[in-house]
Design a protein around this motif. Structure first.
Motif, PDB file in Angstrom:
ATOM      1  N   GLY A  25      15.755 128.153 119.188  1.00  0.00           N
ATOM      2  CA  GLY A  25      15.244 129.382 118.508  1.00  0.00           C
ATOM      3  C   GLY A  25      16.535 130.301 118.385  1.00  0.00           C
ATOM      4  O   GLY A  25      16.793 131.062 117.283  1.00  0.00           O
ATOM      5  N   PHE A  26      17.120 130.518 119.479  1.00  0.00           N
ATOM      6  CA  PHE A  26      18.248 131.642 119.694  1.00  0.00           C
ATOM      7  C   PHE A  26      19.471 131.166 118.647  1.00  0.00           C
ATOM      8  O   PHE A  26      19.916 131.831 117.846  1.00  0.00           O
ATOM      9  CB  PHE A  26      18.794 131.692 121.024  1.00  0.00           C
ATOM     10  N   VAL A  27      19.732 129.701 118.752  1.00  0.00           N
ATOM     11  CA  VAL A  27      20.898 129.361 117.971  1.00  0.00           C
ATOM     12  C   VAL A  27      20.505 129.131 116.433  1.00  0.00           C
ATOM     13  O   VAL A  27      21.073 129.626 115.452  1.00  0.00           O
ATOM     14  CB  VAL A  27      21.276 127.980 118.482  1.00  0.00           C
ATOM     15  N   LEU A  28      19.255 128.750 116.121  1.00  0.00           N
ATOM     16  CA  LEU A  28      18.930 128.996 114.666  1.00  0.00           C
ATOM     17  C   LEU A  28      18.996 130.498 114.236  1.00  0.00           C
ATOM     18  O   LEU A  28      19.126 130.391 113.104  1.00  0.00           O
ATOM     19  CB  LEU A  28      17.377 128.200 114.581  1.00  0.00           C
ATOM     20  N   GLY A  29      18.418 131.049 115.105  1.00  0.00           N
ATOM     21  CA  GLY A  29      18.116 132.534 114.569  1.00  0.00           C
ATOM     22  C   GLY A  29      19.648 133.126 114.309  1.00  0.00           C
ATOM     23  O   GLY A  29      19.760 133.817 113.297  1.00  0.00           O
ATOM     24  N   LEU A  30      20.724 132.940 115.236  1.00  0.00           N
ATOM     25  CA  LEU A  30      21.896 133.409 114.976  1.00  0.00           C
ATOM     26  C   LEU A  30      22.481 132.706 113.809  1.00  0.00           C
ATOM     27  O   LEU A  30      23.206 133.494 113.033  1.00  0.00           O
ATOM     28  CB  LEU A  30      22.654 132.945 116.506  1.00  0.00           C
ATOM     29  N   ILE A  31      22.488 131.413 113.565  1.00  0.00           N
ATOM     30  CA  ILE A  31      22.931 130.860 112.232  1.00  0.00           C
ATOM     31  C   ILE A  31      22.035 131.357 111.072  1.00  0.00           C
ATOM     32  O   ILE A  31      23.010 131.720 109.859  1.00  0.00           O
ATOM     33  CB  ILE A  31      22.629 129.274 112.417  1.00  0.00           C
ATOM     34  N   ALA A  32      20.977 131.668 111.087  1.00  0.00           N
ATOM     35  CA  ALA A  32      20.279 132.311 109.968  1.00  0.00           C
ATOM     36  C   ALA A  32      20.710 133.749 109.683  1.00  0.00           C
ATOM     37  O   ALA A  32      21.005 134.070 108.528  1.00  0.00           O
ATOM     38  CB  ALA A  32      18.836 132.391 110.294  1.00  0.00           C
ATOM     39  N   LYS A  33      21.094 134.555 110.771  1.00  0.00           N
ATOM     40  CA  LYS A  33      21.692 135.800 110.463  1.00  0.00           C
ATOM     41  C   LYS A  33      23.019 135.885 109.956  1.00  0.00           C
ATOM     42  O   LYS A  33      23.434 136.522 108.906  1.00  0.00           O
ATOM     43  CB  LYS A  33      21.577 136.565 111.850  1.00  0.00           C
ATOM     44  N   ALA A  34      23.762 134.611 110.328  1.00  0.00           N
ATOM     45  CA  ALA A  34      25.120 134.476 109.692  1.00  0.00           C
ATOM     46  C   ALA A  34      25.152 134.151 108.224  1.00  0.00           C
ATOM     47  O   ALA A  34      25.799 134.506 107.641  1.00  0.00           O
ATOM     48  CB  ALA A  34      25.965 133.587 110.586  1.00  0.00           C
ATOM     49  N   ILE A  35      23.971 133.261 107.820  1.00  0.00           N
ATOM     50  CA  ILE A  35      23.952 132.867 106.497  1.00  0.00           C
ATOM     51  C   ILE A  35      23.337 133.915 105.480  1.00  0.00           C
ATOM     52  O   ILE A  35      23.927 134.015 104.559  1.00  0.00           O
ATOM     53  CB  ILE A  35      22.960 131.567 106.586  1.00  0.00           C
ATOM     54  N   LEU A  36      22.436 134.950 105.878  1.00  0.00           N
ATOM     55  CA  LEU A  36      21.867 135.821 105.293  1.00  0.00           C
ATOM     56  C   LEU A  36      23.030 136.976 104.818  1.00  0.00           C
ATOM     57  O   LEU A  36      23.787 137.238 105.661  1.00  0.00           O
ATOM     58  CB  LEU A  36      20.741 136.469 105.859  1.00  0.00           C
ATOM     59  N   PRO A  37      22.867 137.402 103.586  1.00  0.00           N
ATOM     60  CA  PRO A  37      24.106 138.279 103.142  1.00  0.00           C
ATOM     61  C   PRO A  37      23.721 139.745 104.064  1.00  0.00           C
ATOM     62  O   PRO A  37      22.459 140.108 103.991  1.00  0.00           O
ATOM     63  CB  PRO A  37      23.858 138.483 101.724  1.00  0.00           C
ATOM     64  N   GLY A  38      24.612 140.404 104.134  1.00  0.00           N
ATOM     65  CA  GLY A  38      24.387 141.856 104.819  1.00  0.00           C
ATOM     66  C   GLY A  38      24.142 141.916 106.275  1.00  0.00           C
ATOM     67  O   GLY A  38      24.424 140.864 106.853  1.00  0.00           O
ATOM     68  N   LYS A  39      23.895 142.935 106.653  1.00  0.00           N
ATOM     69  CA  LYS A  39      23.883 143.154 108.176  1.00  0.00           C
ATOM     70  C   LYS A  39      22.246 143.081 108.576  1.00  0.00           C
ATOM     71  O   LYS A  39      21.323 144.147 107.798  1.00  0.00           O
ATOM     72  CB  LYS A  39      24.481 144.393 108.760  1.00  0.00           C
ATOM     73  N   GLN A  40      21.655 142.340 109.322  1.00  0.00           N
ATOM     74  CA  GLN A  40      20.481 142.478 109.690  1.00  0.00           C
ATOM     75  C   GLN A  40      20.176 143.552 110.880  1.00  0.00           C
ATOM     76  O   GLN A  40      20.988 143.522 111.824  1.00  0.00           O
ATOM     77  CB  GLN A  40      19.815 140.879 110.097  1.00  0.00           C
ATOM     78  N   GLN A  41      18.977 144.194 110.963  1.00  0.00           N
ATOM     79  CA  GLN A  41      18.830 145.029 111.849  1.00  0.00           C
ATOM     80  C   GLN A  41      17.906 144.694 113.090  1.00  0.00           C
ATOM     81  O   GLN A  41      17.392 145.724 113.930  1.00  0.00           O
ATOM     82  CB  GLN A  41      18.223 146.438 111.081  1.00  0.00           C
ATOM     83  N   ILE A  42      17.502 143.427 112.799  1.00  0.00           N
ATOM     84  CA  ILE A  42      16.793 143.015 114.084  1.00  0.00           C
ATOM     85  C   ILE A  42      17.346 142.870 115.279  1.00  0.00           C
ATOM     86  O   ILE A  42      18.404 142.259 115.449  1.00  0.00           O
ATOM     87  CB  ILE A  42      15.904 141.657 113.639  1.00  0.00           C
TER      88      ILE A  42
END
Length: 91
Positions: free
Chosen positions: A10-27
């Motif tokens: 979950g940690f790895v997938l979450g980080l990859i997902a944040k890298a794929i999504l445009p902009g800066k995520q605030q979570i």
């Protein structure tokens, strides 16, 4: 041991997902991990539904579905987090 493995994935997938999504995520990082776990569960459910959850060798389709699920959950979760925390400016 399976809970530890779920947290790591979950940690790895979450980080990859944040890298794929445009902009800066605030979570925060802990919520990124939770969203990654939820996305992984969602991807596994879809893989089971379409019948590709258990194949010989590496389950590339299942892993791709887990990543797509994580991107979707992190994207929606980030929007919800931003609305709860009072919004944000998007660059």
């Amino acid at each position: 041991m399976s809970w530890l493995w779920a947290i790591i994935v979950g940690f790895v997938l979450g980080l990859i997902a944040k890298a794929i999504l445009p902009g800066k995520q605030q979570i925060p990082l802990w919520l990124t991990t939770v969203f990654g776990i939820l996305g992984s569960v969602l991807g596994n459910a879809v893989a089971t539904w379409i019948g590709v959850n258990d194949t010989r060798g590496i389950d590339w389709t299942r892993h791709l579905l887990q990543l797509i699920g994580a991107v979707a959950v992190v994207g929606v979760g980030d929007m919800l987090w931003a609305s709860i925390k009072g919004g944000r400016q998007r660059a």
